[in-house]
Design a protein around this motif. Structure first.
Motif, mmCIF file in Angstrom:
data_model
loop_
_atom_site.group_PDB
_atom_site.id
_atom_site.type_symbol
_atom_site.label_atom_id
_atom_site.label_comp_id
_atom_site.label_asym_id
_atom_site.label_seq_id
_atom_site.Cartn_x
_atom_site.Cartn_y
_atom_site.Cartn_z
ATOM 1 N N LYS A 36 0.834 -1.207 0.000
ATOM 2 C CA LYS A 36 0.000 0.000 0.000
ATOM 3 C C LYS A 36 0.865 1.252 0.000
ATOM 4 O O LYS A 36 0.593 2.208 -0.727
ATOM 5 N N ALA A 37 1.900 1.256 0.831
ATOM 6 C CA ALA A 37 2.767 2.435 0.938
ATOM 7 C C ALA A 37 3.480 2.712 -0.383
ATOM 8 O O ALA A 37 3.552 3.864 -0.826
ATOM 9 N N ARG A 38 3.991 1.675 -1.008
ATOM 10 C CA ARG A 38 4.672 1.867 -2.303
ATOM 11 C C ARG A 38 3.726 2.383 -3.366
ATOM 12 O O ARG A 38 4.126 3.131 -4.261
ATOM 13 N N SER A 39 2.477 2.008 -3.268
ATOM 14 C CA SER A 39 1.462 2.490 -4.203
ATOM 15 C C SER A 39 1.107 3.955 -3.929
ATOM 16 O O SER A 39 0.907 4.741 -4.857
ATOM 17 N N GLU A 40 1.028 4.335 -2.669
ATOM 18 C CA GLU A 40 0.655 5.702 -2.271
ATOM 19 C C GLU A 40 1.790 6.711 -2.445
ATOM 20 O O GLU A 40 1.547 7.878 -2.750
ATOM 21 N N TRP A 41 3.028 6.298 -2.198
ATOM 22 C CA TRP A 41 4.158 7.228 -2.141
ATOM 23 C C TRP A 41 4.279 8.126 -3.375
ATOM 24 O O TRP A 41 4.477 9.338 -3.232
ATOM 25 N N PRO A 42 4.177 7.611 -4.597
ATOM 26 C CA PRO A 42 4.310 8.506 -5.756
ATOM 27 C C PRO A 42 3.279 9.645 -5.771
ATOM 28 O O PRO A 42 3.573 10.735 -6.246
ATOM 29 N N GLN A 43 2.093 9.408 -5.232
ATOM 30 C CA GLN A 43 1.053 10.438 -5.223
ATOM 31 C C GLN A 43 1.235 11.460 -4.099
ATOM 32 O O GLN A 43 0.758 12.577 -4.208
ATOM 33 N N ILE A 44 1.909 11.095 -3.025
ATOM 34 C CA ILE A 44 1.983 12.005 -1.871
ATOM 35 C C ILE A 44 3.368 12.591 -1.613
ATOM 36 O O ILE A 44 3.487 13.573 -0.890
ATOM 37 N N GLN A 45 4.408 12.039 -2.211
ATOM 38 C CA GLN A 45 5.766 12.445 -1.850
ATOM 39 C C GLN A 45 6.035 13.936 -2.069
ATOM 40 O O GLN A 45 6.824 14.526 -1.325
ATOM 41 N N ALA A 46 5.395 14.564 -3.013
ATOM 42 C CA ALA A 46 5.635 15.988 -3.282
ATOM 43 C C ALA A 46 4.562 16.891 -2.657
ATOM 44 O O ALA A 46 4.511 18.073 -2.954
#
Length: 166
Positions: free
Chosen positions: A150-160
């Motif tokens: 889940k985290a790997r899926s979410e990270w690209p959308q929230i990292q910035a």
């Protein structure tokens, strides 16, 4: 079934949010809630709240670093307990730097950027992960593979994004 799962996820997210404010140590929330950086640092740009990233692997303990032994990597200054640890880090920083920029791995799985507590950590498959506190870490440890997916899926959308905007 899907509605019940969404309800459980929402309930857990609310519990996580409440835990961040009631259960986290007083040093938590050292990061800037308005920053859009993909790394979790304090006002001086130091990651892991000054803890030595190499010590999690070699000493298998959260170990305070010393400002005299420092190295920079991807916009973060790390402190080390010894020159030897600093040199190991400099030789392969990606091996030792915390995942998700040092933000809470469980928070990232839920689409949030929460401060990582250097005392609530786990090395999984050779990578360092932090959680916002030990209570949340217990929940994260119940399903590490699922939470990492889940985290790997979410990270690209929230990292910035800024934590306050999530």
């Amino acid at each position: 079934m899907l509605t019940m799962r969404k309800s459980l996820n929402l309930s857990f997210a609310l519990m996580l949010g409440a835990a961040c404010f009631t259960l986290s140590p007083s040093t938590a929330l050292a990061y800037d809630a308005q920053s859009t950086a993909a790394v979790n640092v304090d006002k001086q740009g130091v990651g892991l709240q000054g803890h030595d990233p190499v010590a999690y692997f070699s000493a298998k303990a959260a170990t305070a670093g010393k400002p005299a032994y420092r190295a920079d990597y991807e916009g973060v200054t790390y402190h080390f307990a010894s020159q030897a640890n600093r040199d190991k880090f400099k030789a392969n920083p990606a091996q030792f730097a915390p995942q998700f920029g040092g933000f809470c791995a469980m928070g990232v799985a839920l689409g949030k950027k929460l401060d990582g507590d250097p005392q609530a950590w786990k090395v999984v498959d050779g990578k360092l992960y932090l959680n916002v506190n030990k209570d949340i870490q217990k929940k994260w440890l119940e399903d590490v593979p699922g939470n990492l997916q889940k985290a790997r899926s979410e990270w690209p959308q929230i990292q910035a994004k800024a934590p306050q905007d999530l």
